[in-house]
Design a protein around this motif. Structure first.
Motif, short mmCIF file in Angstrom:
data_model
loop_
_atom_site.label_atom_id
_atom_site.label_comp_id
_atom_site.label_asym_id
_atom_site.label_seq_id
_atom_site.Cartn_x
_atom_site.Cartn_y
_atom_site.Cartn_z
N ASP A 124 0.68 -1.34 0.00
CA ASP A 124 -0.15 -0.06 -0.12
C ASP A 124 1.03 1.48 0.15
O ASP A 124 0.34 2.40 0.43
CB ASP A 124 -0.98 -0.02 1.20
CG ASP A 124 -0.05 0.02 2.47
OD1 ASP A 124 1.06 -0.12 2.56
OD2 ASP A 124 -0.63 0.22 3.57
N ALA A 147 -4.20 -2.58 -6.25
CA ALA A 147 -4.18 -1.27 -5.52
C ALA A 147 -5.46 -0.84 -5.41
O ALA A 147 -6.65 -0.96 -6.16
CB ALA A 147 -3.26 -0.30 -6.24
N SER A 149 -7.99 2.81 -3.71
CA SER A 149 -7.71 4.14 -3.37
C SER A 149 -9.10 4.68 -3.34
O SER A 149 -9.95 4.60 -4.29
CB SER A 149 -7.12 4.98 -4.24
OG SER A 149 -6.93 6.29 -4.04
N ASN A 185 -3.01 7.58 1.53
CA ASN A 185 -2.84 5.92 1.53
C ASN A 185 -4.22 5.85 2.33
O ASN A 185 -5.03 6.57 2.81
CB ASN A 185 -1.53 5.47 2.13
CG ASN A 185 -1.54 5.98 3.56
OD1 ASN A 185 -2.39 6.44 4.33
ND2 ASN A 185 -0.24 5.92 4.01
N CYS A 186 -4.47 4.23 2.58
CA CYS A 186 -5.65 4.13 3.35
C CYS A 186 -6.10 4.65 4.69
O CYS A 186 -6.97 4.94 5.07
CB CYS A 186 -5.79 2.26 3.18
SG CYS A 186 -6.07 1.84 1.55
N PRO A 196 -11.06 -3.93 -1.15
CA PRO A 196 -9.55 -4.72 -1.35
C PRO A 196 -9.83 -5.96 -1.33
O PRO A 196 -9.29 -6.81 -1.88
CB PRO A 196 -8.76 -4.35 0.24
CG PRO A 196 -9.67 -3.72 0.88
CD PRO A 196 -10.74 -3.13 0.21
#
Length: 368
Positions: A124, A147, A149, A185-186, A196
């Motif tokens: 990530d 990935a 987002s 990022n997450c 995910p």
């Protein structure tokens, strides 16, 4: 091989015994046992991939559980690699599971990746993505990339040629890493747990298709998926320029893979010199998060012992110290504890983790 275990896919028209044997002979490395890696690992293990490797140096925290479905509340504080391997082996005892409880770096990645046939990137952060991409390109390893987002996800295959184009790589889409904080990022942007899960499952499917040589894998294409609309589309990837791809091991080792993606974490990793300075302050509390049986035993007048197995209870308490230094054997559990403390106390405490842990600085602790 137990034919009964894999019967439903063996009898599938277009799959059969030959494809199953290909899965059993394959070696797949999954990098990251997180939101993407957990579902990918489950389906690869269940499908009968003969050897599955798992790379992750992180421990399980409470904020992982809504998307990292191999883990439970009782696993908090434990190494993801160990728990994931245990669950996968219980799911399918016929396959081999290899644990790599480390962070991939320039000095170890080529050796580890060279042991596997296929690499699945479920990381990530951009530092890892470029590092993995370049290593796979150098070793000519097929790379399955996923990935997420926000509410969207991406999926692609790299280093896999089709009948028209030699294999492309991640830099053909994103030649240069973004600057720090340019792409959240997450942890900063958030993620809904099923996203995910969907992309990780799709990555496992692409891996199986590649190995079994069935269907039309996403060679030289990137798929974009939108959870809110259930829309998806693919874009063809062509060879780009404006980037440097290492062609030799020496060139690879000279590349700069700085972490450009992760913003402030809410805690700071420190060395033993900084520990010594903080230790002199009356407003500092030093916490050893190892279990009670672990050695060396630290001076209990200096270090308060709060094992990770008891840490959630400790988080409910109030204490006056403003600086918190967390210590463990290798600096992995202390990071997990730092994350948990940051969630609980926010900006009211300054939180530190001793990087490398007691093992790295054992001379300092043996003198204490």
């Amino acid at each position: 091989m137990s034919a009964t275990r894999y019967n439903r896919q063996i009898i599938l028209k277009g799959f059969g015994e030959e494809a199953q044997q290909k899965l059993l002979r394959s070696k797949v490395l999954v990098i990251g046992a997180g939101g993407l890696g957990c579902p990918a690992l489950q389906y690869l293990a269940a499908a009968g991939i003969g050897h599955v490797g798992i790379v992750d140096d992180d421990t399980i925290s409470l904020s992982n559980l809504h998307r990292q479905i191999l883990f439970t509340t009782a696993d908090i504080g434990k190494l993801k690699v160990e728990i994931a391997a245990k669950r996968l082996q219980e799911m399918n005892p016929q396959i081999g599971i290899v644990r790599h409880p480390i962070r991939l770096q320039k000095n170890n990645i080529l050796d580890i990746l060279s042991r596997y046939d296929y690499i699945l990137d479920g990381t990530d952060n951009f530092e890892s993505r470029y590092l993995i991409n370049d290593a796979c390109a150098l070793l000519n390893k097929p790379l399955i990339f996923a990935a997420v987002s926000g509410f969207e996800g991406q999926l692609a295959l790299f280093n896999v040629p089709d009948q028209f184009t030699p294999g492309t790589n991640y830099r053909d889409i994103f030649p240069i890493p973004p600057h720090r904080d340019e792409v959240p990022n997450c942890a900063e942007n958030g993620v809904i747990g099923v996203l995910p899960g969907i992309l990780g499952t799709m990555a496992a499917a692409e891996t199986i298709k590649l190995i079994a040589k069935i269907g039309l894998p996403l060679t030289n294409k990137i798929l974009s998926y939108n959870l809110l609309t259930q829309e998806q589309y693919t874009i063809s990837i062509t060879h780009g320029d404006g980037y440097t791809l290492p062609k030799t091991v020496d060139e690879f080792l000279k590349m700069d893979y700085q972490d450009t993606s992760e913003g402030p974490q809410g805690y700071t990793e420190i060395d033993v010199a900084e520990l010594a300075k903080l230790q002199q302050l009356e407003s500092t509390i030093l916490i050893d998060v190892r279990e009670r049986h672990e050695v060396p035993v630290l001076d209990k007048q200096i270090f308060i012992q709060v094992p990770m197995s008891e840490f959630s209870t400790f988080l409910g308490k109030e204490f006056y110290q403003k600086q918190v230094v967390l210590i463990c054997q290798h600096g992995v559990r202390s990071v997990a504890a730092a994350e948990a403390m940051q969630e609980r106390y926010g900006d009211t405490k300054k939180i530190y983790s001793l990087k490398g842990g007691i093992i790295k600085w054992k001379d300092h602790f043996l003198k204490s």
